[in-house]
Design a protein around this motif. Structure first.
Motif, short mmCIF file in Angstrom:
data_model
loop_
_atom_site.label_atom_id
_atom_site.label_comp_id
_atom_site.label_asym_id
_atom_site.label_seq_id
_atom_site.Cartn_x
_atom_site.Cartn_y
_atom_site.Cartn_z
N THR A 31 -14.31 171.53 40.09
CA THR A 31 -15.10 171.24 38.56
C THR A 31 -15.42 171.66 37.65
O THR A 31 -16.20 171.49 36.90
N HIS A 32 -15.65 172.53 38.01
CA HIS A 32 -15.96 174.32 37.33
C HIS A 32 -16.81 174.48 35.80
O HIS A 32 -15.65 173.94 35.24
N GLY A 33 -17.44 173.97 35.17
CA GLY A 33 -17.39 173.32 33.91
C GLY A 33 -17.39 172.07 32.99
O GLY A 33 -17.82 172.17 31.76
N SER A 34 -17.10 171.46 34.26
CA SER A 34 -17.04 169.71 33.64
C SER A 34 -18.04 168.56 34.59
O SER A 34 -18.57 168.58 35.88
N GLN A 35 -18.44 168.16 33.72
CA GLN A 35 -19.86 167.00 34.41
C GLN A 35 -20.94 167.75 34.98
O GLN A 35 -21.47 167.17 35.72
N GLY A 36 -20.81 168.88 34.94
CA GLY A 36 -22.46 169.73 35.36
C GLY A 36 -21.97 170.15 36.43
O GLY A 36 -22.97 170.45 37.11
N VAL A 37 -21.23 169.85 37.12
CA VAL A 37 -21.37 170.23 38.65
C VAL A 37 -20.33 170.77 39.27
O VAL A 37 -19.17 171.08 38.81
N ASP A 38 -19.87 171.45 39.61
CA ASP A 38 -19.02 172.73 40.40
C ASP A 38 -17.90 172.17 40.77
O ASP A 38 -16.21 172.64 41.24
N TYR A 39 -18.21 170.97 42.00
CA TYR A 39 -17.06 170.00 42.80
C TYR A 39 -17.42 168.90 42.74
O TYR A 39 -18.40 167.88 43.07
N ASN A 40 -16.41 168.08 43.17
CA ASN A 40 -16.42 166.90 43.54
C ASN A 40 -15.00 166.65 44.48
O ASN A 40 -14.96 167.41 44.92
N TYR A 41 -15.70 164.93 44.78
CA TYR A 41 -14.91 164.62 46.62
C TYR A 41 -14.75 162.83 45.97
O TYR A 41 -14.36 161.96 44.65
N ALA A 42 -12.68 162.96 45.97
CA ALA A 42 -12.72 161.53 46.46
C ALA A 42 -13.89 160.66 47.09
O ALA A 42 -13.95 161.10 48.44
N THR A 43 -12.99 158.90 46.84
CA THR A 43 -13.49 158.17 47.66
C THR A 43 -13.40 159.13 49.63
O THR A 43 -12.63 159.17 49.88
N VAL A 44 -14.81 158.31 50.17
CA VAL A 44 -14.64 159.08 51.87
C VAL A 44 -14.29 157.62 52.61
O VAL A 44 -14.35 156.25 52.26
N THR A 45 -13.45 157.73 53.84
CA THR A 45 -13.29 157.20 54.61
C THR A 45 -13.40 157.59 56.19
O THR A 45 -13.11 159.25 56.43
N ARG A 46 -14.67 157.18 56.55
CA ARG A 46 -15.79 156.78 57.52
C ARG A 46 -15.32 155.80 58.86
O ARG A 46 -15.59 154.43 58.30
N GLU A 47 -14.90 156.42 59.91
CA GLU A 47 -14.89 155.62 60.77
C GLU A 47 -16.26 154.48 61.07
O GLU A 47 -17.13 155.02 61.20
N GLU A 48 -15.93 153.76 60.94
CA GLU A 48 -16.94 152.29 62.01
C GLU A 48 -18.06 153.03 62.79
O GLU A 48 -16.65 152.62 64.10
N PRO A 49 -18.56 153.07 63.20
CA PRO A 49 -19.45 153.24 64.91
C PRO A 49 -19.17 152.57 65.38
O PRO A 49 -19.26 153.14 67.25
N ASP A 50 -19.14 151.38 65.36
CA ASP A 50 -19.26 150.82 66.52
C ASP A 50 -17.95 150.52 67.91
O ASP A 50 -18.28 151.11 68.89
N ARG A 51 -16.28 151.61 67.27
CA ARG A 51 -15.94 151.74 67.95
C ARG A 51 -16.71 152.88 68.97
O ARG A 51 -16.06 153.10 70.21
N ALA A 52 -17.04 154.44 68.32
CA ALA A 52 -16.98 155.67 68.96
C ALA A 52 -18.27 154.95 70.06
O ALA A 52 -18.51 155.47 71.00
N ILE A 53 -19.32 154.20 69.45
CA ILE A 53 -20.17 153.95 70.27
C ILE A 53 -20.01 153.17 71.78
O ILE A 53 -20.92 153.63 72.94
N THR A 54 -19.28 152.33 71.36
CA THR A 54 -18.44 151.52 73.02
C THR A 54 -17.84 153.37 73.64
O THR A 54 -18.47 153.01 74.79
#
Length: 191
Positions: A31-54
């Protein structure tokens, strides 16, 4: 099991939480030149850790059983740590490792030099780690300063000598080509 080492159980929780962040799905774009940042990102989809911990606890228990025990000890931790580091994106693990080597602090120039890349790629990497909530990114105050990335405090344990020892110098590698060749050889579909 009441005989499980409490510290071992805490480590399994830590690495399970880390896995959720390392394997999170996020799209970044320039996003260079807009909003003062070079990169933006979409909503993050993160696994809940419960299953991984098990699953990581079960893996550690299997190791304990293979050693003739029915309880967890510190000796059962290297295997699940290696699984966490080898099942996440190799690129993300490499950056996480770079953060560990540099005690939780990176700049654009450190990333560029370490990964032999350009500042656009370094900034994209920084945006990605910010998006998956592994690090904070400080935008420069002026054009002569560099972006800075700092590991979030909840992951500082991974900088410790304890983690380094439990990791047993394990370095994950990209084995995607091997898997493709193996599947082709044995006519296995990955779809």
């Amino acid at each position: 099991n009441e005989r499980d080492n409490v510290y071992a159980k805490r480590v399994i929780v830590r690495i399970g939480v880390l896995l959720g962040h390392l394997r999170a799905v996020v799209t970044t774009w320039e996003t260079h030149g807009s909003q003062g940042v070079d990169y933006n990102y979409a909503t993050v989809t993160r696994e809940e850790p419960d299953r991984a911990i098990t699953q990581l606890r079960n893996l550690a228990r299997a190791h304990a059983l293979s050693q003739g025990r029915t309880w967890l000890t510190i000796e059962d931790l290297p295997l699940p740590i290696k699984v966490v580091l080898s099942t996440a994106s190799i690129d993300r693990v490499n950056i996480f490792d770079l953060l560990i080597v540099h005690k939780g602090f990176l700049t654009t120039s450190i990333i560029k030099a370490s990964l032999n890349t350009n500042h656009h790629t370094a900034h994209s990497i920084m945006a990605e780690l910010k998006a998956v909530e592994l690090a904070y990114v400080k935008e420069p105050d002026n054009e002569t300063e560099e972006k800075q990335m700092t590991l979030r405090p909840e992951f500082n344990w991974f900088i410790s000598d304890e983690f380094k020892e439990l990791r047993e110098e394990f370095e994950p590698t990209d084995n995607s080509e091997f898997i493709k060749q193996y599947c082709k050889k044995y006519d296995i579909s990955l779809e």
